[in-house]
Design a protein around this motif. Structure first.
Motif, PDB file in Angstrom:
ATOM      1  N   ALA A 198       0.348  -1.085   0.286  1.00 55.75           N
ATOM      2  CA  ALA A 198      -0.212   0.151   0.265  1.00 55.75           C
ATOM      3  C   ALA A 198       0.985   1.685  -0.117  1.00 55.75           C
ATOM      4  CB  ALA A 198      -0.701  -0.457   1.308  1.00 55.75           C
ATOM      5  N   VAL A 199       0.056   2.344  -0.636  1.00 52.35           N
ATOM      6  CA  VAL A 199       0.830   4.205  -0.879  1.00 52.35           C
ATOM      7  C   VAL A 199       0.336   4.826   0.421  1.00 52.35           C
ATOM      8  CG1 VAL A 199       1.387   5.817  -2.214  1.00 52.35           C
ATOM      9  CG2 VAL A 199       0.979   3.591  -3.373  1.00 52.35           C
ATOM     10  N   GLY A 200       1.616   5.343   1.448  1.00 54.33           N
ATOM     11  CA  GLY A 200       1.331   5.460   2.590  1.00 54.33           C
ATOM     12  C   GLY A 200       0.656   7.040   2.237  1.00 54.33           C
ATOM     13  N   ARG A 201      -0.026   7.194   1.171  1.00 54.65           N
ATOM     14  CA  ARG A 201      -0.326   9.074   0.893  1.00 54.65           C
ATOM     15  C   ARG A 201      -1.918   8.396   0.446  1.00 54.65           C
ATOM     16  NH1 ARG A 201       3.088  12.820  -0.056  1.00 54.65           N
ATOM     17  NH2 ARG A 201       1.190  14.237  -1.243  1.00 54.65           N
ATOM     18  N   PRO A 202      -2.594   9.085   0.949  1.00 56.03           N
ATOM     19  CA  PRO A 202      -3.680   9.378   0.878  1.00 56.03           C
ATOM     20  C   PRO A 202      -4.674   9.091  -0.281  1.00 56.03           C
ATOM     21  CG  PRO A 202      -3.680  11.104   2.096  1.00 56.03           C
ATOM     22  CD  PRO A 202      -1.770  10.226   1.903  1.00 56.03           C
ATOM     23  N   ASN A 203      -5.852   8.999  -1.013  1.00 60.41           N
ATOM     24  CA  ASN A 203      -6.509   9.583  -2.115  1.00 60.41           C
ATOM     25  C   ASN A 203      -6.667  10.555  -2.322  1.00 60.41           C
ATOM     26  OD1 ASN A 203      -6.248   9.388  -5.629  1.00 60.41           O
ATOM     27  ND2 ASN A 203      -8.675   8.582  -4.509  1.00 60.41           N
ATOM     28  N   VAL A 204      -6.507  11.281  -3.198  1.00 55.34           N
ATOM     29  CA  VAL A 204      -7.930  13.056  -2.541  1.00 55.34           C
ATOM     30  C   VAL A 204      -8.847  13.374  -4.012  1.00 55.34           C
ATOM     31  CG1 VAL A 204      -8.660  15.243  -1.351  1.00 55.34           C
ATOM     32  CG2 VAL A 204      -7.316  13.835  -0.616  1.00 55.34           C
ATOM     33  N   VAL A 205     -10.048  13.731  -4.048  1.00 55.13           N
ATOM     34  CA  VAL A 205     -10.931  13.922  -5.296  1.00 55.13           C
ATOM     35  C   VAL A 205     -11.970  14.593  -5.230  1.00 55.13           C
ATOM     36  CG1 VAL A 205     -12.162  12.457  -7.231  1.00 55.13           C
ATOM     37  CG2 VAL A 205     -10.015  11.189  -6.313  1.00 55.13           C
ATOM     38  N   ILE A 206     -11.795  15.294  -6.012  1.00 57.11           N
ATOM     39  CA  ILE A 206     -12.792  16.660  -5.946  1.00 57.11           C
ATOM     40  C   ILE A 206     -13.088  15.939  -7.673  1.00 57.11           C
ATOM     41  CG2 ILE A 206     -13.300  19.168  -6.230  1.00 57.11           C
ATOM     42  CD1 ILE A 206     -10.151  19.425  -4.328  1.00 57.11           C
ATOM     43  N   ASP A 207     -14.742  16.669  -7.704  1.00 50.73           N
ATOM     44  CA  ASP A 207     -15.611  15.975  -8.840  1.00 50.73           C
ATOM     45  C   ASP A 207     -17.191  17.256  -8.835  1.00 50.73           C
ATOM     46  OD1 ASP A 207     -17.036  14.719 -10.643  1.00 50.73           O
ATOM     47  OD2 ASP A 207     -16.633  13.005 -10.346  1.00 50.73           O
ATOM     48  N   ILE A 208     -16.367  17.647  -9.698  1.00 50.81           N
ATOM     49  CA  ILE A 208     -17.649  18.704  -9.678  1.00 50.81           C
ATOM     50  C   ILE A 208     -18.383  18.616 -11.324  1.00 50.81           C
ATOM     51  CG2 ILE A 208     -17.877  20.837  -9.728  1.00 50.81           C
ATOM     52  CD1 ILE A 208     -15.689  21.941  -8.672  1.00 50.81           C
ATOM     53  N   SER A 209     -19.630  18.593 -11.333  1.00 56.31           N
ATOM     54  CA  SER A 209     -20.527  18.374 -12.341  1.00 56.31           C
ATOM     55  C   SER A 209     -21.519  19.457 -12.558  1.00 56.31           C
ATOM     56  CB  SER A 209     -21.822  17.956 -12.562  1.00 56.31           C
ATOM     57  OG  SER A 209     -21.079  16.497 -12.836  1.00 56.31           O
ATOM     58  N   ALA A 210     -21.604  20.340 -14.242  1.00 57.29           N
ATOM     59  CA  ALA A 210     -22.374  21.686 -13.859  1.00 57.29           C
ATOM     60  C   ALA A 210     -22.929  21.399 -15.212  1.00 57.29           C
ATOM     61  CB  ALA A 210     -20.615  23.191 -13.954  1.00 57.29           C
ATOM     62  N   VAL A 211     -24.308  21.321 -14.718  1.00 58.01           N
ATOM     63  CA  VAL A 211     -24.807  21.509 -16.464  1.00 58.01           C
ATOM     64  C   VAL A 211     -25.774  22.983 -16.430  1.00 58.01           C
ATOM     65  CG1 VAL A 211     -27.129  20.733 -16.971  1.00 58.01           C
ATOM     66  CG2 VAL A 211     -25.591  19.374 -15.981  1.00 58.01           C
ATOM     67  N   VAL A 212     -26.054  23.316 -18.217  1.00 59.47           N
ATOM     68  CA  VAL A 212     -26.742  24.633 -18.318  1.00 59.47           C
ATOM     69  C   VAL A 212     -28.488  24.096 -18.891  1.00 59.47           C
ATOM     70  CG1 VAL A 212     -27.223  26.885 -19.421  1.00 59.47           C
ATOM     71  CG2 VAL A 212     -24.797  26.032 -17.994  1.00 59.47           C
ATOM     72  N   ASN A 213     -29.009  24.419 -18.710  1.00 59.40           N
ATOM     73  CA  ASN A 213     -30.250  23.938 -19.305  1.00 59.40           C
ATOM     74  C   ASN A 213     -30.470  24.990 -20.881  1.00 59.40           C
ATOM     75  OD1 ASN A 213     -33.010  23.333 -21.452  1.00 59.40           O
ATOM     76  ND2 ASN A 213     -33.695  23.286 -19.062  1.00 59.40           N
ATOM     77  N   LEU A 214     -29.872  24.911 -21.931  1.00 59.72           N
ATOM     78  CA  LEU A 214     -29.911  25.694 -23.152  1.00 59.72           C
ATOM     79  C   LEU A 214     -31.394  25.970 -24.161  1.00 59.72           C
ATOM     80  CD1 LEU A 214     -26.476  24.542 -24.637  1.00 59.72           C
ATOM     81  CD2 LEU A 214     -26.779  26.386 -23.058  1.00 59.72           C
ATOM     82  N   GLY A 215     -32.555  25.439 -23.713  1.00 58.18           N
ATOM     83  CA  GLY A 215     -33.304  25.493 -24.239  1.00 58.18           C
ATOM     84  C   GLY A 215     -33.684  24.751 -25.312  1.00 58.18           C
ATOM     85  N   GLY A 216     -35.142  24.305 -26.013  1.00 61.74           N
ATOM     86  CA  GLY A 216     -34.784  23.543 -26.946  1.00 61.74           C
ATOM     87  C   GLY A 216     -34.606  21.874 -26.878  1.00 61.74           C
ATOM     88  N   GLY A 217     -34.453  21.245 -25.734  1.00 64.14           N
ATOM     89  CA  GLY A 217     -34.332  20.409 -25.274  1.00 64.14           C
ATOM     90  C   GLY A 217     -32.687  20.249 -25.370  1.00 64.14           C
ATOM     91  N   TRP A 218     -31.782  20.659 -25.121  1.00 63.55           N
ATOM     92  CA  TRP A 218     -30.987  21.369 -25.223  1.00 63.55           C
ATOM     93  C   TRP A 218     -29.766  21.266 -23.950  1.00 63.55           C
ATOM     94  CZ3 TRP A 218     -27.470  19.411 -28.885  1.00 63.55           C
ATOM     95  CH2 TRP A 218     -27.406  19.053 -30.421  1.00 63.55           C
ATOM     96  N   GLN A 219     -28.487  20.212 -23.759  1.00 65.52           N
ATOM     97  CA  GLN A 219     -28.176  20.886 -22.157  1.00 65.52           C
ATOM     98  C   GLN A 219     -26.656  20.959 -22.802  1.00 65.52           C
ATOM     99  OE1 GLN A 219     -29.265  18.050 -19.640  1.00 65.52           O
ATOM    100  NE2 GLN A 219     -30.399  19.168 -19.005  1.00 65.52           N
TER     101      GLN A 219
END
Length: 359
Positions: A48-69
């Motif tokens: 095992a590696v003696g360091r922690p694993n850190v993850v930052i995961d971001i999701s952004a969604v914009v509704n553009l209209g007409g069914g598009w995002q």
């Protein structure tokens, strides 16, 4: 198309939902979606590696209209090494239309149409702590001067995909800029060169909670320029998978088996990958989960697996506790034998995952 984007492009992709919202002025927040996940995990035990694993995961969604995002997914990781890994996993336009036959169109950096395990890529959704080891493990080099590849890869290639679905069935077709055996991510310096690959799949749901499906991909997994002795001819591949999901009561099961045929200068070789996993809710806060997966790789041209197939095995059992709606703690026992090893490493790990939907 360049394999590496400047951080100006990355920042613009990340901030585009807020820029769009500001330009529209009175646009309602209901047209914008934003959620984030922060996860930290640490394993101890053999190798095992003696360091922690850190993850930052971001999701952004914009509704553009007409069914598009518009969708963007920045992903930042502090792995078990002294550096940060910064990528854009997804950046795409998506169109959706509901009906007797519902339609979805995706253009940009999309989730690979092959690989059921891709649905577990976010730490808050993954039932265990470790990701799908088979998806992240490269095969030993099986051709002198060849390109590094996977049996199946955790990838977000550039491409376009059309998905159709009815009440009990779904079908999809895609054209990708890289093979599902090569890892591609925006801002990753070692992306494969562009080569068109055709992929598709279909599924059938005979009853609620049960789905069976199959996928395929055909194309080159490496261009001639990526070989040690560059030439006009690349290296072809054919991939096929079968998969199944079954959810009933407080139980969820999933399984996948894949076979990939990879061309070399003289012959074709086969790589296999598989996983079986399950999750059982014991109470509103407690759950248990487990995953067993493996890879069978073709004989390598050198190293400890020369002239014989290399086998990867990974088994993880997990107990989880939901402290709050956003915060989950997991504890796992992991037994894993890498492709080039003869003995199995046994490790114990803990993780803390915070996931929050802002709007």
């Amino acid at each position: 198309m360049p394999n590496r984007l400047s951080w100006v492009t990355v920042v613009l992709c990340t901030l585009s939902p807020w820029v769009t919202a500001a330009s529209l002025g009175a646009q309602e927040l209901s047209r914008i979606g934003l959620d984030s996940t922060i996860a930290i995990d640490q394993f101890a035990g053999e190798n095992a590696v003696g360091r922690p694993n850190v993850v930052i995961d971001i999701s952004a969604v914009v509704n553009l209209g007409g069914g598009w995002q518009g969708i963007a997914r920045p992903w930042i990781r502090q792995p078990r090494a002294p550096r940060w890994d910064r990528q854009i996993y997804q950046a795409l336009l998506q169109y959706e239309r509901s009906g007797a036959i519902s339609t979805r169109i995706e253009l940009g950096s999309i989730v690979s149409p092959i690989g059921l395990g891709m649905l577990d890529s976010r730490p808050g959704i993954n039932p265990t702590i470790a990701g799908h080891t088979a998806y992240f493990t490269a095969l030993p080099l099986f051709e002198t001067g060849g390109a590094r590849t996977h049996a199946i890869a955790s990838t977000y290639p550039l491409g376009g995909q059309v998905t159709l679905s009815g009440r009990r069935w779904d079908a999809r077709g895609a054209v990708l800029a890289s093979a599902p055996t090569r890892i591609y991510a925006i801002n990753r310096p070692s992306n494969p060169q562009t080569t068109p690959v055709v992929a598709g799949g279909a599924g059938f749901a005979p009853r609620a909670g049960l789905r069976m499906g199959a996928s395929f991909a055909v194309g080159d997994y490496a261009t001639g320029a990526e070989l040690t002795r560059p030439g006009r001819a690349g290296r072809g591949m054919t991939m096929g998978t079968v998969e199944g999901e079954y959810a009933f009561g407080y139980t969820k099961l999933a399984a996948e088996f894949g076979r990939t045929t990879l061309d070399t200068a003289t012959e074709s070789v086969q790589a296999y990958t598989w996983f079986v996993q399950g999750m059982q809710a014991l109470s509103p806060r407690w759950f248990v989960a487990g995953r067993q997966e493996g890879v069978s790789a073709p004989p390598a041209v050198g190293g400890p697996t020369i002239r014989r197939r290399a086998i990867l095995h990974s088994t993880e059992t997990t107990v989880g506790f939901r402290w709050t709606r956003d915060l989950t703690m997991r504890g796992s026992f992991l037994a894993r034998k890498p492709l080039t090893a003869t003995l199995c490493d046994q490790q114990a790990g803990v993780s803390l995952v915070w996931s929050h939907r802002w709007w």
